[in-house]
Design a protein around this motif. Sequence first.
Motif, PDB file in Angstrom:
ATOM      1  N   LEU A  23      80.617  60.695  65.714  1.00 16.97           N
ATOM      2  CA  LEU A  23      81.883  60.846  65.011  1.00 16.97           C
ATOM      3  C   LEU A  23      82.908  59.869  65.558  1.00 16.97           C
ATOM      4  CD1 LEU A  23      81.927  64.743  65.185  1.00 16.97           C
ATOM      5  CD2 LEU A  23      81.244  63.353  63.237  1.00 16.97           C
ATOM      6  N   THR A  24      83.930  59.586  64.765  1.00 17.60           N
ATOM      7  CA  THR A  24      85.005  58.721  65.239  1.00 17.60           C
ATOM      8  C   THR A  24      85.650  59.368  66.463  1.00 17.60           C
ATOM      9  OG1 THR A  24      86.541  59.780  63.725  1.00 17.60           O
ATOM     10  CG2 THR A  24      85.531  57.736  62.974  1.00 17.60           C
ATOM     11  N   GLY A  25      86.106  58.574  67.362  1.00 17.88           N
ATOM     12  CA  GLY A  25      86.696  59.087  68.594  1.00 17.88           C
ATOM     13  C   GLY A  25      85.681  59.299  69.697  1.00 17.88           C
ATOM     14  N   GLY A  26      84.399  59.003  69.438  1.00 23.57           N
ATOM     15  CA  GLY A  26      83.386  59.056  70.484  1.00 23.57           C
ATOM     16  C   GLY A  26      82.618  60.357  70.603  1.00 23.57           C
ATOM     17  N   ARG A  27      82.915  61.356  69.778  1.00 27.55           N
ATOM     18  CA  ARG A  27      82.168  62.617  69.877  1.00 27.55           C
ATOM     19  C   ARG A  27      80.769  62.437  69.319  1.00 27.55           C
ATOM     20  NH1 ARG A  27      85.837  67.532  67.956  1.00 27.55           N
ATOM     21  NH2 ARG A  27      84.303  68.698  69.148  1.00 27.55           N
ATOM     22  N   GLN A  28      79.813  63.145  69.957  1.00 35.25           N
ATOM     23  CA  GLN A  28      78.412  63.082  69.548  1.00 35.25           C
ATOM     24  C   GLN A  28      77.869  64.502  69.452  1.00 35.25           C
ATOM     25  OE1 GLN A  28      76.158  60.174  71.712  1.00 35.25           O
ATOM     26  NE2 GLN A  28      74.278  61.322  71.448  1.00 35.25           N
ATOM     27  N   VAL A  29      77.256  64.830  68.307  1.00 31.85           N
ATOM     28  CA  VAL A  29      76.801  66.178  68.019  1.00 31.85           C
ATOM     29  C   VAL A  29      75.360  66.125  67.522  1.00 31.85           C
ATOM     30  CG1 VAL A  29      77.234  68.229  66.600  1.00 31.85           C
ATOM     31  CG2 VAL A  29      79.148  66.852  67.377  1.00 31.85           C
ATOM     32  N   THR A  30      74.539  67.090  67.948  1.00 33.49           N
ATOM     33  CA  THR A  30      73.199  67.233  67.381  1.00 33.49           C
ATOM     34  C   THR A  30      73.073  68.637  66.806  1.00 33.49           C
ATOM     35  OG1 THR A  30      72.220  67.997  69.456  1.00 33.49           O
ATOM     36  CG2 THR A  30      72.136  65.636  69.020  1.00 33.49           C
ATOM     37  N   GLY A  31      72.184  68.782  65.849  1.00 34.61           N
ATOM     38  CA  GLY A  31      71.955  70.082  65.233  1.00 34.61           C
ATOM     39  C   GLY A  31      70.981  69.950  64.079  1.00 34.61           C
ATOM     40  N   THR A  32      70.772  71.047  63.376  1.00 30.53           N
ATOM     41  CA  THR A  32      69.889  71.065  62.213  1.00 30.53           C
ATOM     42  C   THR A  32      70.739  70.926  60.964  1.00 30.53           C
ATOM     43  OG1 THR A  32      68.369  72.524  63.387  1.00 30.53           O
ATOM     44  CG2 THR A  32      68.128  72.387  61.002  1.00 30.53           C
ATOM     45  N   LEU A  33      70.485  69.887  60.175  1.00 30.93           N
ATOM     46  CA  LEU A  33      71.258  69.662  58.960  1.00 30.93           C
ATOM     47  C   LEU A  33      70.919  70.725  57.927  1.00 30.93           C
ATOM     48  CD1 LEU A  33      73.251  67.779  57.487  1.00 30.93           C
ATOM     49  CD2 LEU A  33      71.260  66.565  56.595  1.00 30.93           C
ATOM     50  N   LYS A  34      71.914  71.488  57.528  1.00 31.03           N
ATOM     51  CA  LYS A  34      71.718  72.545  56.541  1.00 31.03           C
ATOM     52  C   LYS A  34      72.277  72.174  55.178  1.00 31.03           C
ATOM     53  CE  LYS A  34      69.467  75.580  58.800  1.00 31.03           C
ATOM     54  NZ  LYS A  34      68.121  75.928  58.370  1.00 31.03           N
ATOM     55  N   GLY A  35      73.223  71.263  55.132  1.00 31.75           N
ATOM     56  CA  GLY A  35      73.795  70.875  53.853  1.00 31.75           C
ATOM     57  C   GLY A  35      74.724  69.687  54.013  1.00 31.75           C
ATOM     58  N   TYR A  36      75.052  69.061  52.863  1.00 31.64           N
ATOM     59  CA  TYR A  36      75.951  67.906  52.847  1.00 31.64           C
ATOM     60  C   TYR A  36      76.478  67.761  51.424  1.00 31.64           C
ATOM     61  CZ  TYR A  36      72.071  65.522  50.597  1.00 31.64           C
ATOM     62  OH  TYR A  36      71.070  65.184  49.732  1.00 31.64           O
ATOM     63  N   ASP A  37      77.494  66.918  51.263  1.00 29.49           N
ATOM     64  CA  ASP A  37      77.988  66.626  49.925  1.00 29.49           C
ATOM     65  C   ASP A  37      78.203  65.123  49.781  1.00 29.49           C
ATOM     66  OD1 ASP A  37      80.353  66.078  51.250  1.00 29.49           O
ATOM     67  OD2 ASP A  37      81.452  67.771  50.439  1.00 29.49           O
ATOM     68  N   GLN A  38      78.716  64.686  48.614  1.00 33.19           N
ATOM     69  CA  GLN A  38      78.860  63.260  48.354  1.00 33.19           C
ATOM     70  C   GLN A  38      79.930  62.612  49.224  1.00 33.19           C
ATOM     71  OE1 GLN A  38      79.666  65.648  46.208  1.00 33.19           O
ATOM     72  NE2 GLN A  38      81.648  65.238  45.281  1.00 33.19           N
ATOM     73  N   LEU A  39      80.800  63.404  49.842  1.00 32.41           N
ATOM     74  CA  LEU A  39      81.818  62.860  50.742  1.00 32.41           C
ATOM     75  C   LEU A  39      81.332  62.789  52.185  1.00 32.41           C
ATOM     76  CD1 LEU A  39      84.927  64.701  49.296  1.00 32.41           C
ATOM     77  CD2 LEU A  39      84.156  62.362  48.849  1.00 32.41           C
ATOM     78  N   LEU A  40      80.067  63.106  52.411  1.00 30.64           N
ATOM     79  CA  LEU A  40      79.404  63.071  53.715  1.00 30.64           C
ATOM     80  C   LEU A  40      79.888  64.181  54.650  1.00 30.64           C
ATOM     81  CD1 LEU A  40      77.113  61.234  54.619  1.00 30.64           C
ATOM     82  CD2 LEU A  40      78.744  59.910  55.912  1.00 30.64           C
ATOM     83  N   ASN A  41      80.466  65.257  54.085  1.00 26.36           N
ATOM     84  CA  ASN A  41      80.736  66.446  54.883  1.00 26.36           C
ATOM     85  C   ASN A  41      79.381  67.055  55.221  1.00 26.36           C
ATOM     86  OD1 ASN A  41      83.637  66.391  54.689  1.00 26.36           O
ATOM     87  ND2 ASN A  41      83.390  67.024  52.573  1.00 26.36           N
ATOM     88  N   LEU A  42      79.157  67.393  56.488  1.00 25.89           N
ATOM     89  CA  LEU A  42      77.867  67.890  56.940  1.00 25.89           C
ATOM     90  C   LEU A  42      77.988  69.315  57.459  1.00 25.89           C
ATOM     91  CD1 LEU A  42      76.773  64.802  59.077  1.00 25.89           C
ATOM     92  CD2 LEU A  42      76.304  65.217  56.662  1.00 25.89           C
ATOM     93  N   VAL A  43      76.985  70.130  57.187  1.00 23.82           N
ATOM     94  CA  VAL A  43      76.892  71.474  57.761  1.00 23.82           C
ATOM     95  C   VAL A  43      75.711  71.455  58.722  1.00 23.82           C
ATOM     96  CG1 VAL A  43      76.544  73.918  57.324  1.00 23.82           C
ATOM     97  CG2 VAL A  43      77.830  72.535  55.681  1.00 23.82           C
ATOM     98  N   LEU A  44      76.001  71.695  60.000  1.00 22.62           N
ATOM     99  CA  LEU A  44      74.972  71.682  61.043  1.00 22.62           C
ATOM    100  C   LEU A  44      74.795  73.080  61.609  1.00 22.62           C
ATOM    101  CD1 LEU A  44      75.989  68.496  63.055  1.00 22.62           C
ATOM    102  CD2 LEU A  44      74.263  68.686  61.278  1.00 22.62           C
TER     103      LEU A  44
END
Length: 121
Positions: A23-44
């Motif tokens: 992510l912007t600002g240097g954050r790093q996240v891992t998880g299981t992708l459960k959903g997304y939309d055309q704006l690249l919003n992610l549900v982990l």
Amino acid sequence: MSGRKETVLDLAKFVDKGVQVKLTGGRQVTGTLKGYDQLLNLVLDEAVEFLRDPDDPLKTTDQTRQLGLIITLVKIHIGSNICSDLKTVGLAICRGTAVMLVSPTDGTDEIANPFLQPDGA
């Protein structure tokens, strides 16, 4: 050109699989992708953030913390007895405007930076 927005990434192949998100600002996240939309919003699901090094905020450490934990009270009816238990749900939503990189966690290895100069060189 159609009025429908489409993402550059095809994330359908990553649904229900492990992903690493930077992510912007240097954050790093891992998880299981459960959903997304055309704006690249992610549900982990089972999202874990890698904490940054306090001496160098551009580097991450091996220390992690769980993200998006929600504590709910679960009541279980066993016969005439009611048992209460706390349950945690680990869902996190990453806003699409903050997503810089999405990559699978399976099949990737971390390598040494080839551009770093050895000490004393």
